[in-house]
Design an enzyme around this catalytic site. Structure first.
Site, mmCIF file in Angstrom:
data_model
loop_
_atom_site.group_PDB
_atom_site.id
_atom_site.type_symbol
_atom_site.label_atom_id
_atom_site.label_comp_id
_atom_site.label_asym_id
_atom_site.label_seq_id
_atom_site.Cartn_x
_atom_site.Cartn_y
_atom_site.Cartn_z
ATOM 1 C CE LYS A 223 -26.023 -17.129 -10.860
ATOM 2 N NZ LYS A 223 -25.244 -17.759 -11.968
ATOM 3 N NE ARG A 258 -29.994 -21.174 -15.257
ATOM 4 C CZ ARG A 258 -29.982 -20.881 -13.892
ATOM 5 N NH1 ARG A 258 -29.778 -19.639 -13.416
ATOM 6 N NH2 ARG A 258 -30.877 -21.767 -13.307
HETATM 7 N N1 PMM Z 1 -26.776 -20.404 -11.902
HETATM 8 C C1 PMM Z 1 -27.717 -20.978 -11.059
HETATM 9 C C2 PMM Z 1 -28.142 -22.426 -11.190
HETATM 10 N N2 PMM Z 1 -28.003 -23.026 -12.359
HETATM 11 N N3 PMM Z 1 -26.987 -23.028 -14.379
HETATM 12 C C3 PMM Z 1 -26.079 -22.787 -15.486
HETATM 13 N N4 PMM Z 1 -25.827 -23.157 -16.576
HETATM 14 N N5 PMM Z 1 -25.348 -21.329 -15.187
HETATM 15 C C4 PMM Z 1 -25.646 -20.738 -14.034
HETATM 16 O O1 PMM Z 1 -25.125 -19.561 -14.088
HETATM 17 C C5 PMM Z 1 -26.720 -21.092 -13.215
HETATM 18 C C6 PMM Z 1 -27.272 -22.315 -13.302
HETATM 19 C C7 PMM Z 1 -28.126 -20.242 -9.821
HETATM 20 O O2 PMM Z 1 -29.029 -19.314 -10.124
HETATM 21 P P1 PMM Z 1 -30.768 -19.359 -9.666
HETATM 22 O O3 PMM Z 1 -30.622 -19.801 -8.325
HETATM 23 O O4 PMM Z 1 -31.012 -18.012 -10.048
HETATM 24 O O5 PMM Z 1 -31.030 -20.383 -10.526
#
Ligand code: PMM
Length: 280
Positions: A223, A258
């Protein structure tokens, strides 16, 4: 008694941090945009992550990067459903669906997903209903506003207190609607309506969120806070920062991290645990 997170037919042990691998079936995610847009490559990616030690796979069909437009539920479902179905067929681990839409969540659960991951914190009463009618795990994430506008001057008096109070309030509401406490996981939503300082405070004071008494998920992989710290504009070149945050989070109360880079994160945490003295 061992803490567990109940997710459908899975009881996930929370004795040490679990790695959740990210499979974005989107053409435009900030971090891996387009890498696994074809269902077959998304499935392959997910299975490789399981082989590398992911305990959960998170499948998403809508990019929620800052400024992104909303995708129609039908388009999102068309992206996600074949991937969830194929992964569930070979499932040794649970799969989550990363969605804000009740119809997508319901269909994904029917196709074999075990967790609903809602970045809008189950604001939609229909999402709460889907959760209550299922036996799935639920991830309640904090986001200030909407993806389109969330990074426009986010402001808090005390970000950790406010995010914690919000998450606790949402958890209590879901419980009142019939979602059992042991199914709920909380997520401060790193990067969702937060400045660099807000994100750092949430990580620094993660034990306060863990003390709320629910499993906690941290998603900071690739991020922009890492971009800001390292001066690295390319999300794919933020591995070291992602690993540093995973290690910090896992040792300050996170139960789930994650991440995009599952193999590296699993190896990092295995080494960490060996030092701590748990079985590696
Ligand atoms: N970040 C993204 C998408 N979904 N879900 C949860 N629970 N927590 C997060 O920090 C989160 C998420 C955005 O990141 P990506 O585009 O790399 O999926």
């Amino acid at each position: 008694m061992e803490r567990v997170w109940h997710c459908g037919r899975f009881e996930l042990p929370l004795s040490s941090a679990l790695v959740m691998g990210i499979v974005n079936v989107t053409p435009d995610s900030f971090s891996d945009g387009g890498e696994s847009f074809e269902p077959r490559s998304a499935v392959e990616r997910g299975l490789k992550m399981v082989a590398d030690g992911a305990a959960i796979i998170d499948v998403g069909g809508e990019s929620t990067r800052p400024g992104s437009d909303e995708v129609s539920p039908a388009a999102e479902l068309a992206r996600v459903q074949p991937v969830v179905a194929a992964l569930a067929h070979d499932a040794r681990v649970p799969f989550s669906v990363d969605t804000r839409h009740a119809s997508v969540a319901r269909a994904a659960l029917e196709a074999g997903a075990s967790i609903v991951n809602d970045v809008s914190g189950f604001r939609d009463p229909e999402m709460v209903r889907v959760a209550a009618e299922s036996d799935a795990g639920v991830i309640i994430m904090h986001m200030l506003g909407e993806p389109k506008t969330m990074q426009a001057e986010p402001s808090y008096t005390d970000v950790v207190d406010e995010v914690g109070a919000y998450l606790l309030g949402r958890a209590r509401e879901l419980e009142a609607e019939g979602v059992e406490r042991e199914r709920i996981c909380l997520d401060p939503g790193i990067g969702f309506g937060k400045t660099l300082e807000h994100n750092l405070a949430l990580l620094r004071r993660l034990p306060e969120l863990a003390a709320l008494g629910y499993p906690v998920l941290v998603g900071a992989s690739r991020k922009s806070l890492i971009g800001a710290i390292l001066g690295e504009p390319d999300p794919r070149r933020r591995l070291e920062g992602s690993l540093a945050i995973a290690a910090w989070a896992a040792s300050h109360g996170a139960d789930v991290v994650r991440v995009h880079d599952v193999n590296e994160t699993v190896r990092l945490l295995r080494t960490w645990r060996a030092i701590e003295g748990e079985s590696a």
